[in-house]
Design a protein around this motif. Structure first.
Motif, PDB file in Angstrom:
ATOM      1  N   GLU A  95       0.808  -1.220   0.000  1.00  0.00           N
ATOM      2  CA  GLU A  95       0.000   0.000   0.000  1.00  0.00           C
ATOM      3  C   GLU A  95       0.845   1.276   0.000  1.00  0.00           C
ATOM      4  O   GLU A  95       0.533   2.231  -0.709  1.00  0.00           O
ATOM      5  CB  GLU A  95      -0.942   0.004   1.202  1.00  0.00           C
ATOM      6  N   GLU A  96       1.918   1.303   0.764  1.00  0.00           N
ATOM      7  CA  GLU A  96       2.712   2.533   0.872  1.00  0.00           C
ATOM      8  C   GLU A  96       3.381   2.928  -0.442  1.00  0.00           C
ATOM      9  O   GLU A  96       3.815   4.066  -0.603  1.00  0.00           O
ATOM     10  CB  GLU A  96       3.762   2.392   1.975  1.00  0.00           C
ATOM     11  N   TYR A  97       3.451   1.997  -1.399  1.00  0.00           N
ATOM     12  CA  TYR A  97       4.093   2.282  -2.675  1.00  0.00           C
ATOM     13  C   TYR A  97       3.099   2.506  -3.812  1.00  0.00           C
ATOM     14  O   TYR A  97       3.490   2.875  -4.909  1.00  0.00           O
ATOM     15  CB  TYR A  97       5.028   1.129  -3.063  1.00  0.00           C
ATOM     16  N   ILE A  98       1.833   2.263  -3.592  1.00  0.00           N
ATOM     17  CA  ILE A  98       0.825   2.347  -4.648  1.00  0.00           C
ATOM     18  C   ILE A  98       0.470   3.809  -4.897  1.00  0.00           C
ATOM     19  O   ILE A  98       0.065   4.526  -3.981  1.00  0.00           O
ATOM     20  CB  ILE A  98      -0.409   1.507  -4.291  1.00  0.00           C
ATOM     21  N   SER A  99       0.600   4.218  -6.138  1.00  0.00           N
ATOM     22  CA  SER A  99       0.451   5.638  -6.478  1.00  0.00           C
ATOM     23  C   SER A  99      -0.915   6.196  -6.118  1.00  0.00           C
ATOM     24  O   SER A  99      -1.012   7.330  -5.639  1.00  0.00           O
ATOM     25  CB  SER A  99       0.734   5.871  -7.965  1.00  0.00           C
ATOM     26  N   GLU A 100      -1.965   5.434  -6.315  1.00  0.00           N
ATOM     27  CA  GLU A 100      -3.306   5.941  -6.024  1.00  0.00           C
ATOM     28  C   GLU A 100      -3.530   6.177  -4.540  1.00  0.00           C
ATOM     29  O   GLU A 100      -4.409   6.949  -4.166  1.00  0.00           O
ATOM     30  CB  GLU A 100      -4.379   4.957  -6.530  1.00  0.00           C
ATOM     31  N   TYR A 101      -2.757   5.531  -3.677  1.00  0.00           N
ATOM     32  CA  TYR A 101      -2.945   5.655  -2.240  1.00  0.00           C
ATOM     33  C   TYR A 101      -2.049   6.699  -1.589  1.00  0.00           C
ATOM     34  O   TYR A 101      -2.425   7.311  -0.609  1.00  0.00           O
ATOM     35  CB  TYR A 101      -2.703   4.318  -1.544  1.00  0.00           C
ATOM     36  N   SER A 102      -0.846   6.851  -2.106  1.00  0.00           N
ATOM     37  CA  SER A 102       0.083   7.680  -1.344  1.00  0.00           C
ATOM     38  C   SER A 102       0.965   8.608  -2.165  1.00  0.00           C
ATOM     39  O   SER A 102       1.781   9.316  -1.595  1.00  0.00           O
ATOM     40  CB  SER A 102       0.977   6.771  -0.482  1.00  0.00           C
ATOM     41  N   HIS A 103       0.808   8.617  -3.456  1.00  0.00           N
ATOM     42  CA  HIS A 103       1.742   9.399  -4.268  1.00  0.00           C
ATOM     43  C   HIS A 103       1.050  10.287  -5.300  1.00  0.00           C
ATOM     44  O   HIS A 103       1.659  10.654  -6.296  1.00  0.00           O
ATOM     45  CB  HIS A 103       2.728   8.472  -4.986  1.00  0.00           C
ATOM     46  N   SER A 104      -0.189  10.595  -5.117  1.00  0.00           N
ATOM     47  CA  SER A 104      -0.923  11.467  -6.048  1.00  0.00           C
ATOM     48  C   SER A 104      -0.755  11.004  -7.497  1.00  0.00           C
ATOM     49  O   SER A 104      -0.478  11.774  -8.394  1.00  0.00           O
ATOM     50  CB  SER A 104      -0.464  12.912  -5.915  1.00  0.00           C
ATOM     51  N   ASN A 105      -0.908   9.693  -7.706  1.00  0.00           N
ATOM     52  CA  ASN A 105      -0.824   9.098  -9.039  1.00  0.00           C
ATOM     53  C   ASN A 105       0.516   9.313  -9.722  1.00  0.00           C
ATOM     54  O   ASN A 105       0.592   9.492 -10.930  1.00  0.00           O
ATOM     55  CB  ASN A 105      -1.975   9.571  -9.920  1.00  0.00           C
ATOM     56  N   ARG A 108       6.200   7.325 -11.012  1.00  0.00           N
ATOM     57  CA  ARG A 108       7.469   6.769 -10.534  1.00  0.00           C
ATOM     58  C   ARG A 108       7.282   5.549  -9.655  1.00  0.00           C
ATOM     59  O   ARG A 108       8.256   4.953  -9.204  1.00  0.00           O
ATOM     60  CB  ARG A 108       8.265   7.831  -9.785  1.00  0.00           C
ATOM     61  N   THR A 109       6.035   5.165  -9.400  1.00  0.00           N
ATOM     62  CA  THR A 109       5.783   4.034  -8.505  1.00  0.00           C
ATOM     63  C   THR A 109       4.637   3.193  -9.051  1.00  0.00           C
ATOM     64  O   THR A 109       3.962   3.583 -10.010  1.00  0.00           O
ATOM     65  CB  THR A 109       5.515   4.544  -7.066  1.00  0.00           C
ATOM     66  N   ILE A 110       4.425   2.051  -8.470  1.00  0.00           N
ATOM     67  CA  ILE A 110       3.422   1.088  -8.940  1.00  0.00           C
ATOM     68  C   ILE A 110       2.016   1.669  -8.829  1.00  0.00           C
ATOM     69  O   ILE A 110       1.717   2.424  -7.912  1.00  0.00           O
ATOM     70  CB  ILE A 110       3.533  -0.234  -8.123  1.00  0.00           C
ATOM     71  N   ALA A 135      12.735   0.803  -9.482  1.00  0.00           N
ATOM     72  CA  ALA A 135      12.816   2.103  -8.805  1.00  0.00           C
ATOM     73  C   ALA A 135      14.164   2.275  -8.120  1.00  0.00           C
ATOM     74  O   ALA A 135      14.396   3.271  -7.442  1.00  0.00           O
ATOM     75  CB  ALA A 135      11.687   2.260  -7.799  1.00  0.00           C
ATOM     76  N   ALA A 136      15.037   1.313  -8.276  1.00  0.00           N
ATOM     77  CA  ALA A 136      16.440   1.393  -7.853  1.00  0.00           C
ATOM     78  C   ALA A 136      16.630   1.767  -6.377  1.00  0.00           C
ATOM     79  O   ALA A 136      17.177   2.811  -6.057  1.00  0.00           O
ATOM     80  CB  ALA A 136      17.210   2.341  -8.751  1.00  0.00           C
ATOM     81  N   LYS A 137      16.143   0.917  -5.542  1.00  0.00           N
ATOM     82  CA  LYS A 137      16.371   1.048  -4.095  1.00  0.00           C
ATOM     83  C   LYS A 137      15.775   2.309  -3.475  1.00  0.00           C
ATOM     84  O   LYS A 137      16.254   2.789  -2.460  1.00  0.00           O
ATOM     85  CB  LYS A 137      17.852   0.942  -3.778  1.00  0.00           C
ATOM     86  N   SER A 138      14.757   2.850  -4.088  1.00  0.00           N
ATOM     87  CA  SER A 138      14.069   3.998  -3.516  1.00  0.00           C
ATOM     88  C   SER A 138      13.323   3.570  -2.261  1.00  0.00           C
ATOM     89  O   SER A 138      12.746   2.480  -2.205  1.00  0.00           O
ATOM     90  CB  SER A 138      13.072   4.571  -4.531  1.00  0.00           C
ATOM     91  N   ASP A 139      13.303   4.423  -1.274  1.00  0.00           N
ATOM     92  CA  ASP A 139      12.541   4.151  -0.068  1.00  0.00           C
ATOM     93  C   ASP A 139      11.052   4.434  -0.251  1.00  0.00           C
ATOM     94  O   ASP A 139      10.233   3.949   0.513  1.00  0.00           O
ATOM     95  CB  ASP A 139      13.059   5.000   1.099  1.00  0.00           C
ATOM     96  N   ARG A 140      10.719   5.224  -1.254  1.00  0.00           N
ATOM     97  CA  ARG A 140       9.338   5.666  -1.438  1.00  0.00           C
ATOM     98  C   ARG A 140       8.623   5.040  -2.634  1.00  0.00           C
ATOM     99  O   ARG A 140       7.408   5.095  -2.700  1.00  0.00           O
ATOM    100  CB  ARG A 140       9.304   7.185  -1.598  1.00  0.00           C
ATOM    101  N   HIS A 141       9.377   4.485  -3.577  1.00  0.00           N
ATOM    102  CA  HIS A 141       8.773   4.016  -4.816  1.00  0.00           C
ATOM    103  C   HIS A 141       9.127   2.559  -5.101  1.00  0.00           C
ATOM    104  O   HIS A 141      10.230   2.110  -4.778  1.00  0.00           O
ATOM    105  CB  HIS A 141       9.227   4.885  -5.994  1.00  0.00           C
ATOM    106  N   ARG A 142       8.184   1.876  -5.737  1.00  0.00           N
ATOM    107  CA  ARG A 142       8.401   0.525  -6.248  1.00  0.00           C
ATOM    108  C   ARG A 142       7.713   0.463  -7.607  1.00  0.00           C
ATOM    109  O   ARG A 142       6.632   1.014  -7.783  1.00  0.00           O
ATOM    110  CB  ARG A 142       7.799  -0.556  -5.338  1.00  0.00           C
ATOM    111  N   ARG A 143       8.344  -0.246  -8.517  1.00  0.00           N
ATOM    112  CA  ARG A 143       7.762  -0.418  -9.844  1.00  0.00           C
ATOM    113  C   ARG A 143       7.555  -1.912 -10.085  1.00  0.00           C
ATOM    114  O   ARG A 143       7.850  -2.731  -9.222  1.00  0.00           O
ATOM    115  CB  ARG A 143       8.665   0.231 -10.877  1.00  0.00           C
ATOM    116  N   ILE A 144       7.071  -2.264 -11.248  1.00  0.00           N
ATOM    117  CA  ILE A 144       6.741  -3.664 -11.520  1.00  0.00           C
ATOM    118  C   ILE A 144       7.888  -4.611 -11.179  1.00  0.00           C
ATOM    119  O   ILE A 144       7.668  -5.594 -10.459  1.00  0.00           O
ATOM    120  CB  ILE A 144       6.240  -3.850 -12.970  1.00  0.00           C
ATOM    121  N   PRO A 145       9.118  -4.384 -11.654  1.00  0.00           N
ATOM    122  CA  PRO A 145      10.182  -5.342 -11.303  1.00  0.00           C
ATOM    123  C   PRO A 145      10.425  -5.470  -9.799  1.00  0.00           C
ATOM    124  O   PRO A 145      10.744  -6.560  -9.310  1.00  0.00           O
ATOM    125  CB  PRO A 145      11.422  -4.775 -12.006  1.00  0.00           C
TER     126      PRO A 145
END
Length: 168
Positions: A95-105, A108-110, A135-145
């Motif tokens: 949840e913390e990485y999902i754009s619709e929940y925490s990153h204003s769409n 850069r994130t899933i 997302a290369a070890k980002s603390d805030r973002h995750r992508r498909i891989p």
């Protein structure tokens, strides 16, 4: 039986970089269309709708073969209950990485649509094909891989997919 789950980027990005109207690339796209027709590629409704925006012969193949590609919730031919359970679990875990929940769409994130294809791949025990980078070890973002890695789902790029279909 499905062998691959596709994110839209698994087709759209290579298609933009290697357009089928260039003769050199036509054999690749002919092989991809044959693979679609074989029924070994699957995706979710959310991703299928994105794929329908692809133009040309590839886009027409996708649109004309919905039944070969799309795994819909409610269809009796696959374990959609397990898929829904996986998707809901992943939605909570990530949840913390999902754009619709925490990153204003943020792109850069899933997003939830991308999460559907990972849940489908996990349900079917097949790899996800996408052209997304980590997302290369980002603390805030995750992508498909990154989510695939966290969920023990294999992630392939388009070229890996081409190798896999040729070696089988």
């Amino acid at each position: 039986m499905k062998r691959f789950c596709f994110d839209n980027s698994g087709f759209s990005n290579p298609y933009q970089n290697m357009p089928e109207y260039i003769p050199h690339y036509q054999p690749i796209w002919n092989e991809v269309r044959q693979t679609i027709l074989s029924g070994i590629i699957g995706t979710t409704k959310e991703i299928y709708d994105e794929m329908c925006l692809i133009e040309g012969d590839l886009g027409n193949c996708i649109k004309n073969n919905q039944d070969a590609i799309l795994l819909e919730v409610g269809d009796v031919g696959w374990n959609f209950d397990r898929y829904l359970a996986e998707f809901n679990r992943m939605r909570t875990v990530h949840e913390e990485y999902i754009s619709e929940y925490s990153h204003s769409n943020s792109r850069r994130t899933i997003c939830l649509n991308d999460l559907t294809v990972i849940a489908l791949a996990k349900t079917l025990n097949v790899p996800v094909v996408s052209e997304e980078s980590s997302a290369a070890k980002s603390d805030r973002h995750r992508r498909i891989p990154d989510i695939c890695d966290a969920e023990n789902v294999d992630h392939l790029y388009f070229n890996d997919f081409l190798v896999a279909i040729r070696s089988h």
